[in-house]
Design an enzyme around this catalytic site. Structure first.
Site, PDB file in Angstrom:
ATOM      1  N   ARG A 202     -57.189 -26.883  93.339  1.00  0.00           N
ATOM      2  CA  ARG A 202     -56.249 -27.689  94.132  1.00  0.00           C
ATOM      3  C   ARG A 202     -56.947 -28.338  95.314  1.00  0.00           C
ATOM      4  NH1 ARG A 202     -51.528 -24.540  95.984  1.00  0.00           N
ATOM      5  NH2 ARG A 202     -53.152 -23.102  96.646  1.00  0.00           N
ATOM      6  N   GLY A 203     -58.162 -28.841  95.085  1.00  0.00           N
ATOM      7  CA  GLY A 203     -58.900 -29.536  96.138  1.00  0.00           C
ATOM      8  C   GLY A 203     -59.043 -28.687  97.380  1.00  0.00           C
ATOM      9  N   GLU A 204     -58.712 -29.263  98.523  1.00  0.00           N
ATOM     10  CA  GLU A 204     -58.911 -28.534  99.786  1.00  0.00           C
ATOM     11  C   GLU A 204     -57.975 -27.332  99.930  1.00  0.00           C
ATOM     12  OE1 GLU A 204     -57.587 -30.456 103.467  1.00  0.00           O
ATOM     13  OE2 GLU A 204     -56.721 -32.031 102.235  1.00  0.00           O
ATOM     14  N   GLY A 206     -57.697 -25.011  97.604  1.00  0.00           N
ATOM     15  CA  GLY A 206     -58.295 -23.850  96.960  1.00  0.00           C
ATOM     16  C   GLY A 206     -57.991 -23.730  95.480  1.00  0.00           C
ATOM     17  N   ASP A 234     -66.851 -29.300  89.124  1.00  0.00           N
ATOM     18  CA  ASP A 234     -67.913 -28.874  88.196  1.00  0.00           C
ATOM     19  C   ASP A 234     -68.861 -27.882  88.864  1.00  0.00           C
ATOM     20  OD1 ASP A 234     -67.098 -30.643  86.070  1.00  0.00           O
ATOM     21  OD2 ASP A 234     -67.797 -32.252  87.357  1.00  0.00           O
TER      22      ASP A 234
HETATM   23  P1  AMP Z   1     -65.340 -33.575  89.385  1.00  0.00           P
HETATM   24  O1  AMP Z   1     -65.364 -34.305  90.699  1.00  0.00           O
HETATM   25  O2  AMP Z   1     -65.888 -32.200  89.460  1.00  0.00           O
HETATM   26  O3  AMP Z   1     -64.029 -33.646  88.690  1.00  0.00           O
HETATM   27  O4  AMP Z   1     -66.346 -34.331  88.409  1.00  0.00           O
HETATM   28  C1  AMP Z   1     -66.860 -35.599  88.676  1.00  0.00           C
HETATM   29  C2  AMP Z   1     -67.883 -35.972  87.607  1.00  0.00           C
HETATM   30  O5  AMP Z   1     -67.236 -36.160  86.348  1.00  0.00           O
HETATM   31  C3  AMP Z   1     -68.574 -37.264  87.937  1.00  0.00           C
HETATM   32  O6  AMP Z   1     -69.923 -36.994  88.253  1.00  0.00           O
HETATM   33  C4  AMP Z   1     -68.432 -38.145  86.691  1.00  0.00           C
HETATM   34  O7  AMP Z   1     -69.660 -38.655  86.246  1.00  0.00           O
HETATM   35  C5  AMP Z   1     -67.850 -37.224  85.646  1.00  0.00           C
HETATM   36  N1  AMP Z   1     -66.796 -37.855  84.851  1.00  0.00           N
HETATM   37  C6  AMP Z   1     -65.857 -38.747  85.263  1.00  0.00           C
HETATM   38  N2  AMP Z   1     -65.034 -39.073  84.237  1.00  0.00           N
HETATM   39  C7  AMP Z   1     -65.440 -38.370  83.151  1.00  0.00           C
HETATM   40  C8  AMP Z   1     -64.978 -38.254  81.795  1.00  0.00           C
HETATM   41  N3  AMP Z   1     -63.928 -38.938  81.334  1.00  0.00           N
HETATM   42  N4  AMP Z   1     -65.656 -37.403  80.976  1.00  0.00           N
HETATM   43  C9  AMP Z   1     -66.693 -36.699  81.435  1.00  0.00           C
HETATM   44  N5  AMP Z   1     -67.184 -36.745  82.679  1.00  0.00           N
HETATM   45  C10 AMP Z   1     -66.569 -37.582  83.550  1.00  0.00           C
END
Ligand code: AMP
Length: 301
Positions: A202-204, A206, A234
């Site tokens: 949930r972002g900031e 948690g 990620d």
């Molecule tokens: P997050 O901020 O952890 O949700 O992930 C962001 C990362 O997801 C970025 O570095 C993008 O390159 C990657 N990303 C964005 N859209 C997609 C998608 N549809 N499939 C896979 N990776 C993606």
């Protein structure tokens, strides 16, 4: 205990209220791998184009990340362009170019096929399935996804959900996948689709962890400045699964500790653009912030 990750290795172009960056290293596998590499050896499965710079690959090598599973294909690398609002929890995808990712069929190097800890990063669910089919034995499979794949590849995603132990999604993805607007009901509905544990980011605010028998809540680490939230999810997953692989402790207590490690890793990611901050810290920094996180949430009932 090594970890296998499949996901995107990408160029990201990002605008935040604090600045912008063009074609920097990004992608779900990149952030995950860098986050997890502090805890355990990591192997990446993914695809890049001819335009992908060597210096980005060297950054992975410096952190001992195994790149044998990265295929270089003819064409351009996956490119994502996103913009964050004044409310940094809200972002728009402005462009999404799959490029070499469309048509990519993962082919795991032989020595990757005994992976025990597997992260199916945000990528086409059909590619996630292909990776699962090639692995001989697994102890734990954690999966991530995104609104794009929930909309475009729901059947594949439903098949993946039946074969994993844990799903990591953000709150809007949980709502989209379940059709429920209340987050507790949404998580309960997703548990019925297969995973034993659902982690809702949930972002900031948690993370919430749901299983049939328990709910656990942690805040995000409070920061005065959040520069670029890209990759927070990620790298959270990287710290989380990294800690589970390092400790081998899959009890409820072990999972809770891993959630806090994931939260700490994500808190570093958002302090600078792209992977810049993640690339500059050491395990000692993570341990220090983990201890201060314990202070932050400590109280006696
Ligand atoms: P997050 O901020 O952890 O949700 O992930 C962001 C990362 O997801 C970025 O570095 C993008 O390159 C990657 N990303 C964005 N859209 C997609 C998608 N549809 N499939 C896979 N990776 C993606």
């Amino acid at each position: 205990m090594s970890i296998l990750v499949v996901g995107t290795v990408a160029f990201d172009s990002i605008e935040t209220p604090f600045g912008s960056a063009e074609r920097i290293l990004g992608g779900s596998a990149s952030y995950f791998a860098l986050g997890a590499s502090f805890f355990a050896p990591v192997r990446i499965v993914g695809v890049i184009g001819q335009d992908f710079p060597q210096e980005y690959l060297e950054l992975f090598s410096q952190r001992q990340i195994d790149l044998e599973g990265i295929k270089k294909a003819s064409g351009d690398t996956f490119h994502w362009r996103g913009r964050y609002h004044e409310d940094i929890n809200v972002r728009d995808t402005l462009e999404l170019h799959l490029n070499v990712l469309s048509g990519f069929v993962p082919d795991l190097p032989e020595r990757y096929r005994d992976a025990e800890y597997v992260f199916l990063g945000n990528i086409d669910p059909l590619m996630q399935l292909e990776v699962l089919n090639q692995i001989r034995r697994m102890r734990l499979v954690v999966c991530d996804t995104m609104d794009h794949w929930i909309r475009e590849s729901l059947d594949g995603l439903r098949q993946v959900l039946k074969r994993i132990e844990m799903l990591v999604v953000n709150d809007s993805e949980a709502r989209l996948l379940s059709g429920e607007s209340n987050i507790v009901r949404a998580a309960r509905a997703i548990l019925k689709m297969g995973p034993k544990v659902v982690l809702v980011k949930r972002g900031e605010y948690g993370v919430l962890q749901f299983s049939d028998s328990s709910i656990f809540a942690t805040p995000a680490y409070p920061l005065e400045e959040v520069f670029d939230p890209t990759g927070a999810g990620d790298s959270f997953a990287g710290g989380f699964l990294g800690q589970l692989a390092r400790s081998g402790d899959l009890t409820q207590q072990g999972i809770r500790r891993a959630i806090v490690y994931g939260t700490v890793v994500a808190s570093f990611t958002v302090e600078d653009f792209g992977v810049k901050r993640l690339a500059s810290i050491a395990m000692q920094d993570i341990e220090e912030r983990y201890r201060s996180f314990a202070q932050l949430t400590d109280f006696h009932t």
